[in-house]
Design a protein around this motif. Structure first.
Motif, short mmCIF file in Angstrom:
data_model
loop_
_atom_site.label_atom_id
_atom_site.label_comp_id
_atom_site.label_asym_id
_atom_site.label_seq_id
_atom_site.Cartn_x
_atom_site.Cartn_y
_atom_site.Cartn_z
N ALA A 131 19.39 -6.17 -10.73
CA ALA A 131 19.84 -7.38 -11.42
C ALA A 131 19.45 -7.39 -12.90
N THR A 132 18.30 -6.81 -13.22
CA THR A 132 17.82 -6.85 -14.60
C THR A 132 18.30 -5.67 -15.44
N GLY A 133 18.83 -4.64 -14.79
CA GLY A 133 19.23 -3.44 -15.50
C GLY A 133 18.06 -2.53 -15.84
N SER A 134 16.95 -2.72 -15.14
CA SER A 134 15.75 -1.93 -15.41
C SER A 134 15.89 -0.53 -14.83
N ARG A 135 15.30 0.43 -15.52
CA ARG A 135 15.35 1.82 -15.06
C ARG A 135 14.17 2.20 -14.20
N ASP A 136 12.96 1.72 -14.56
CA ASP A 136 11.73 2.25 -13.96
C ASP A 136 11.07 1.26 -13.01
N LEU A 137 10.66 1.76 -11.86
CA LEU A 137 9.78 1.05 -10.92
C LEU A 137 8.41 1.69 -11.05
N LYS A 138 7.45 0.91 -11.55
CA LYS A 138 6.11 1.46 -11.73
C LYS A 138 5.20 0.98 -10.61
N ILE A 139 4.49 1.94 -10.02
CA ILE A 139 3.62 1.65 -8.88
C ILE A 139 2.19 2.02 -9.24
N TRP A 140 1.31 1.03 -9.16
CA TRP A 140 -0.13 1.27 -9.21
C TRP A 140 -0.74 0.73 -7.93
N LEU A 141 -1.58 1.53 -7.30
CA LEU A 141 -2.12 1.19 -5.98
C LEU A 141 -3.62 0.98 -6.04
N ALA A 142 -4.05 -0.20 -5.65
CA ALA A 142 -5.49 -0.51 -5.60
C ALA A 142 -6.04 -0.12 -4.23
N GLU A 143 -5.83 1.12 -3.86
CA GLU A 143 -6.11 1.54 -2.48
C GLU A 143 -7.12 2.68 -2.46
N GLY A 144 -7.97 2.64 -1.43
CA GLY A 144 -8.99 3.66 -1.26
C GLY A 144 -10.05 3.16 -0.31
N SER A 145 -11.28 3.62 -0.48
CA SER A 145 -12.37 3.20 0.40
C SER A 145 -13.67 3.08 -0.39
N ASN A 146 -14.59 2.33 0.14
CA ASN A 146 -15.88 2.11 -0.51
C ASN A 146 -17.01 2.96 0.08
N TYR A 147 -16.81 3.51 1.29
CA TYR A 147 -17.90 4.20 1.96
C TYR A 147 -17.41 5.49 2.62
N PRO A 148 -18.24 6.54 2.60
CA PRO A 148 -17.89 7.77 3.31
C PRO A 148 -17.63 7.48 4.78
N GLY A 149 -16.55 8.03 5.27
CA GLY A 149 -16.20 7.83 6.67
C GLY A 149 -15.36 6.60 6.94
N GLN A 150 -15.20 5.73 5.94
CA GLN A 150 -14.45 4.48 6.15
C GLN A 150 -13.00 4.75 6.52
N GLY A 151 -12.38 5.75 5.88
CA GLY A 151 -10.98 6.05 6.14
C GLY A 151 -10.74 7.54 6.16
N ASP A 152 -9.63 7.93 6.77
CA ASP A 152 -9.22 9.33 6.83
C ASP A 152 -8.44 9.63 5.55
N MET A 153 -9.10 10.28 4.59
CA MET A 153 -8.48 10.47 3.27
C MET A 153 -7.20 11.29 3.36
N ARG A 154 -7.20 12.31 4.21
CA ARG A 154 -6.00 13.15 4.31
C ARG A 154 -4.85 12.37 4.94
N ALA A 155 -5.12 11.62 5.98
CA ALA A 155 -4.07 10.83 6.62
C ALA A 155 -3.51 9.79 5.66
N ARG A 156 -4.37 9.24 4.82
CA ARG A 156 -3.90 8.26 3.85
C ARG A 156 -2.93 8.92 2.85
N GLN A 157 -3.22 10.16 2.44
CA GLN A 157 -2.30 10.85 1.54
C GLN A 157 -0.96 11.11 2.22
N ASP A 158 -1.01 11.46 3.51
CA ASP A 158 0.23 11.70 4.25
C ASP A 158 1.06 10.42 4.34
N ARG A 159 0.38 9.31 4.63
CA ARG A 159 1.11 8.04 4.73
C ARG A 159 1.65 7.61 3.36
#
Length: 388
Positions: A131-159
């Motif tokens: 609708a606006t005629g914009s070209r770019d969709l910019k994505i910044w992600l506030a995603e990650g973890s605070n502690y070792p073991g909290q999340g599966d880092m490789r699986a998160r990259q796959d997702r």
């Protein structure tokens, strides 16, 4: 007074720096969101303020939107409003960091329902782009973890790859996906897109319409940002800049405020790599004016970029190449320093006047009466920007 050659003035004439709508709203620190007289009450007034920057500098022809901060009922009407004010709508920024569902991730979340919700938000952003005629969709992600073991880092990259592919496949042939990276925050142990290499790896797997966004404040201390600029230009994957300045972390200060020489070095690599006035490399600001007035803060920022661009264009590249070939370290460095220390401000002021602009845009805006007008008209304005 230094004279700027016709070639340099032609290059400066073509320069455009996109403004962020959120820079005109209230913003603050983690402890307090501060208010300013004349705060915009809606996206229409944010765009009106951005148009003031362009009117006094002729450097800011477009305005980036942030969704849902800038949601309106009729984006075609918002587009007409911008065009009537002499600017256009630019990059659409998604937001998956202010919803309770995204506490443990959005595009990387292991819960399919939450991940699809985040994907659907980006589909909505693409509809807004239509609708606006914009070209770019910019994505910044506030995603990650605070502690070792909290999340599966490789699986998160796959997702993440799977989510980005679904979003990418929804783009039209004229649209692009631009993936921003950030060293840390709000996640402190690991961030899912922490550096240019991760962003590059993700977008390279998507296709030619996926690019990297480089925010100049999103790096570890001591990082050679101009090297990253060079490499991404060399690889054909530098899609856009978010220009700002930092002392400690992601400070989002006026560009060039902390280290003007760094800004000069970055712009030189842009020039060297063919990125200046290249439609495939978007110049944007990403700033939060927490204590200074918003419109003058943006005017100061675009003028700083213009000044350092003029200095970068003054580098004697033939002399530099000759010194490099001779391994003359001091001569090569002197070529750089001579250009950086050249005061181009009087020449730029004279050039502005020759184009019908005020020699001093900051002073002209201050004398315009616009700050007093919006302070009187926008009583109770609470439209927020970053940090709200």
């Amino acid at each position: 007074m230094t004279t700027l050659s016709p070639d340099i003035l032609t290059a400066l004439e073509g320069q455009g720096i996109e403004l962020p709508s959120w820079a005109f709203g209230n913003s603050g620190t983690r402890f307090r969101v501060f208010t300013t007289p004349g705060t915009p009450r809606d996206p229409y007034e944010k765009i009106a303020d951005a148009a003031q920057v362009n009117a006094y500098t002729r450097l800011a022809p477009s305005v980036a939107l942030h969704i849902p901060w800038d949601k309106v009922d009729d984006y075609s009407d918002l587009r007409r409003h911008a065009e009537d004010l002499g600017v256009r709508l630019g990059t659409i920024n998604s937001n998956t960091f202010q919803d309770e569902d995204y506490k443990f991730g959005a595009l990387t979340h292991h819960d399919d329902r939450i991940r699809q919700k985040a994907i659907d938000h980006h589909f909505e952003c693409i509809e807004i782009m239509d609708a606006t005629g914009s070209r770019d969709l910019k994505i910044w992600l506030a995603e990650g973890s605070n502690y070792p073991g909290q999340g599966d880092m490789r699986a998160r990259q796959d997702r993440l790859q799977d989510s980005l592919q679904k979003i990418y496949d929804r783009l039209s042939d004229e649209q692009r996906l631009v993936l921003e990276y950030k060293f840390f925050e709000p996640a402190f142990y690991h961030t899912d897109v922490p550096d240019w290499g991760t962003s590059y790896a993700q977008v390279a797997s998507l296709g030619d319409k996926a690019m990297v966004c480089l925010d100049t404040g999103h790096h570890a201390p001591g990082t050679n940002i101009e090297f990253i600029v060079m490499q991404l230009l060399r690889l054909g994957k530098l899609g856009s800049f978010d220009f700002n300045s930092r002392f400690y972390a992601d400070d989002d200060l006026i560009v060039g405020a902390a280290d003007p020489f760094q800004l000069f070095r970055i712009i030189f690599e842009v020039v060297r790599g063919g990125g200046l006035n290249n439609p495939d490399v978007a110049f944007m600001l990403d700033q939060c004016h927490n204590i200074e007035d918003k419109i003058p803060g943006q005017i100061r920022s675009v003028l700083n970029v213009q000044e350092m661009t003029a200095r970068a264009l003054l580098v004697d590249r033939e002399a530099l190449a000759a010194a490099q070939q001779q391994n003359d370290v001091l001569a090569a460095n002197a070529v750089f320093m001579d250009a950086f220390y050249t005061d181009v401000r009087p020449a730029l002021a004279e050039w502005r006047e020759s184009r019908g602009l005020a020699a001093d845009p900051m002073a002209a805006y201050a004398a315009s009466g616009y700050p007093q007008q919006i302070a009187a008209d926008r009583l109770g304005g609470t439209q927020a920007g970053w940090g709200a």
